[in-house]
Structures are given as structure tokens and as C-alpha cells.
Motif scaffolding. Structure first.
Motif, short mmCIF file in Angstrom:
data_model
loop_
_atom_site.label_atom_id
_atom_site.label_comp_id
_atom_site.label_asym_id
_atom_site.label_seq_id
_atom_site.Cartn_x
_atom_site.Cartn_y
_atom_site.Cartn_z
N LYS A 215 0.82 -1.22 0.00
CA LYS A 215 0.00 0.00 0.00
C LYS A 215 0.85 1.26 0.00
N ALA A 242 -2.50 -8.97 -5.19
CA ALA A 242 -3.26 -7.71 -5.24
C ALA A 242 -2.33 -6.51 -5.23
N THR A 246 -2.27 -3.81 -8.23
CA THR A 246 -2.65 -2.43 -7.94
C THR A 246 -1.62 -1.44 -8.44
N HIS A 247 -0.36 -1.83 -8.41
CA HIS A 247 0.72 -0.91 -8.77
C HIS A 247 1.28 -1.16 -10.16
N ALA A 274 -8.51 -10.50 -7.57
CA ALA A 274 -7.25 -9.78 -7.79
C ALA A 274 -6.63 -10.15 -9.12
N SER A 277 -8.74 -8.75 -12.00
CA SER A 277 -8.54 -7.30 -12.06
C SER A 277 -7.21 -6.97 -12.72
N HIS A 281 -6.76 -4.64 -16.10
CA HIS A 281 -5.94 -3.44 -16.17
C HIS A 281 -4.74 -3.60 -17.10
#
Length: 368
Positions: A215, A242, A246-247, A274, A277, A281
Motif C-alpha cells: 500500500k 493484489a 494495484t501498482h 485480484a 482485475s 488493467h
């Protein structure tokens, strides 16, 4: 606007007698059945003037009445007032610093929406500050989004010589991740290692460190912690996947997922969300469709939910394959679509100029 007496008007505890108790019970019964929004503040004021708010039952009737009649702020203030009164009663009897009493007070103030000086005061005035109680304070503050306050309390405890337990460390790691402060994250990690000189960390705590670094945007440090884990559970793998997705490291997330499967760790619903997703992306459409097919066929032991189908709809819509997304929803999805799916389709249709599917999705939105 509903007015409610302030906390400064809360009377100090009194010794209940038979008649006041009966009057308070009658007032509580009236609050339970009242339908006029003007009644609760009137009854509240009268009870305060006469010192008749004697038991938690009476306060609970008052807070429920405020809430039921559309005055949530007044309900919270009444609940905080009740906690202040019980706190005063505990202090008067010499029980305010008992660890079980402290834990209950922290929890009560938190539930009443009063996580400021009152809840903090319960912790800073306590000489022993038991770890179970400290963890509860941290958890309540972190859940309320007060990450800076949770970290400040943690620093105060460390300066006072308190050695935090693993549950406390997990909640502090969550606070560090919420703030995205890598400096604080590294300080906490150092503290964790100092408190566990053997180097053997609990899996839950290590997962929290992986999540914290991810995070904060440092997936390299998250991976380093992950790779040094002597044992990993499904949450360990899911957190790492995840974080990478995300990054922007979608291929890294997929590679991590394939390694997870080679090591015979079964994924769960969150893992698959995850991974899908990441495919959406990263534009990895064929891989995403293949994973959904494996879920539908039972090769991956996770039953697809509307959220999983929503990820695939998003994935197809991003690359302009809007007709395929509609076909997926109409022919393969065993449950009804939701507003998120229709909104995703509408956005994709607007971006790629597909009028017919856009009109179809708009009609679904109107009926959902």
C-alpha cells in the motif's frame, strides 16, 4: 433540528431509589413507543433535570428513540453521554484503571463515535496498559480511519516501555498502509524485528507487513518480506498478487498466481478477483477469459460470483469488445447483473461508440 442536552449536562451518578427507578422505567417505555420527533429531547431533558437516567437500559431507550426518529447525531451524543456517566461511576468506585473496565470504556467511546480525547485519556492515564486493551484501542482507531492517532498512541506506548503484541502490530501496520508513509512503515518493521528477536513471525503479522509495504507503493519490499516467509497461507499469496496488480505489475501478479498454483495453494474468491482485475488493467483479455472458463468448469475451485463476471465485463469493455461483454452477461452469467455491471458497459459503449449495446445496458439500469 433535533436538539439534545450536551455532555456537560450529564449528571454525576446517583444512588437509585425505588420511585426514581419506576419513573425512569416509565419514561424509557414512552421513548420506545413515541412517534413524535419532539418527544425524545423533551423526555431527555426532564430525565436529566430530575437525575433519572439511572441505568444503561434507560440510555439505550433514549439513543434508539433518537435514531428511530431520524436524529443520528443526537443518538451518538446521547451514547457518548452515557459512556461519560458510566466512566464517572467507575472512577468514583476506583475501577476506572482496571484493565477490563478500561477495555470496555475504550470500546464504548468508540462505538459512541467519541474517539478523541476521551478514548485516548483512558489509555494515557493507565500505568500498566495491558496489551489486550491497547490492541482494542488501536483496532477501534484504525477501523474509524484515525490512522495518525493510532500511530501516535503506539509511539506513546513504546516510549512508556510497553512491548506490543502481534495483534497490536497488525493494527499499526494497517494504519501505516492507510497513510502510505514508507518511513513509518520501515520504523514499524524494525520494531517488529526487535520484538521478535528469533525472527519467527506470525503469518498474520507477516501478511500485514506485506500489505503495508504494498500500500505504500514499495512492492519490492513487500516481495522481499513475502519471499522470506517460512510458511505462507492463501492470504499471503492474495495480498502479494493484489499489491502487484494495484501498482501496475499485472504480469508479475499473474506469474505470482501461477507459482501459487504450482505450490498447490488453492486460491479463494478474493484471489481470483485480484487476478482478474490484473488481467483487466493489463489488457490480458485471453488470459482473463481462460481463467473465468477454468472457474466455470471447476478446474479452479472457486465459483464465479457477479464480482468476477464484472471484472471480465470491464476487461472486455476496456479493449472495445463490447458485444462479447453483452454476450457474456446474457449467456454465461448465471445471476442477474447489477448496477456496477450496467454502468461499466455504458462507460465502455460511450468510449467505443457502440450505441446498440449502450441502449440495451441503459434499459437494464432503468429496471434494476
Amino acid at each position: 433540528m433535533v436538539m439534545v442536552p450536551s455532555r456537560s449536562q450529564c449528571p454525576l451518578p446517583t444512588i437509585p431509589t425505588r420511585r426514581p427507578r419506576r419513573d425512569a422505567d416509565l419514561a424509557a417505555a414512552r421513548l420506545e413507543s413515541c412517534a413524535d420527533a419532539r418527544d425524545p429531547p423533551r423526555v431527555h431533558a426532564r430525565l436529566l433535570r430530575r437525575g433519572l437516567l439511572l441505568l444503561p437500559f434507560h440510555w439505550n431507550a433514549l439513543t434508539r428513540a433518537y435514531l428511530r426518529l431520524g436524529a443520528p447525531l443526537a443518538s451518538l451524543r446521547a451514547a457518548a453521554c452515557m459512556m461519560a456517566r458510566l466512566h464517572a461511576a467507575a472512577a468514583k468506585r476506583g475501577l476506572a484503571r482496571h484493565p477490563f473496565t478500561e477495555s470496555a470504556l475504550i470500546s464504548g467511546y468508540a462505538k459512541a463515535g467519541d474517539l478523541g480525547r476521551r478514548a485516548a485519556g483512558c489509555s494515557t492515564k493507565t500505568p500498566h496498559r495491558g496489551l489486550g486493551f491497547v490492541e482494542r484501542a488501536h483496532q477501534r482507531r484504525s477501523q474509524a480511519g484515525e490512522s495518525k492517532e493510532a500511530l501516535a498512541l503506539f509511539h506513546d506506548l513504546r516510549r512508556g516501555g510497553v512491548v506490543p503484541d502481534d495483534l497490536t502490530m497488525v493494527s499499526v501496520a494497517s494504519a501505516c498502509g492507510a497513510l502510505g508513509d514508507i518511513g513509518l512503515a520501515e520504523q514499524l518493521h524494525k520494531c517488529v524485528l526487535q520484538c521478535h528477536r528469533s525472527g519467527r513471525l506470525d503469518v498474520t503479522l507477516t501478511n500485514a507487513l506485506v500489505d503495508m509495504y504494498a500500500k505504500c507503493g514499495r512492492t519490492d519490499l513487500a516481495r522481499r518480506v513475502f519471499e522470506r516467509m517460512p510458511a505462507r497461507d492463501v492470504s499471503s499469496w492474495t495480498t502479494m498478487i493484489a499489491g502487484l496488480a494495484t501498482h501496475g505489475d499485472e504480469q508479475g501478479a499473474l506469474d505470482m498466481f501461477h507459482t501459487m498454483r504450482r505450490e498447490a495453494v488453492p486460491p479463494n474468491r478474493v484471489t481470483m478477483l485480484a487476478v482478474l482485475s490484473a488481467c483487466a488493467h493489463g489488457g490480458l483479455v485471453d488470459k482473463g477469459l481462460g481463467l473465468l472458463k477454468q472457474m466455470e468448469d471447476g478446474e479452479i475451485k472457486v465459483v464465479p460470483t457477479v464480482e468476477h463476471y464484472g471484472c471480465v465485463v470491464d476487461m472486455l469493455g476496456r479493449v472495445g469488445r463490447v458485444d462479447e461483454a453483452r454476450a457474456l452477461v446474457e449467456r454465461r452469467m448465471p445471476m442477474d447483473g447489477n448496477v456496477v455491471i450496467w454502468g461499466t458497459l455504458l462507460g465502455a459503449c460511450e468510449k467505443h461508440g457502440n450505441v446498440s449495446v449502450g441502449e440495451w445496458a441503459a434499459g437494464k439500469v432503468g429496471r434494476s
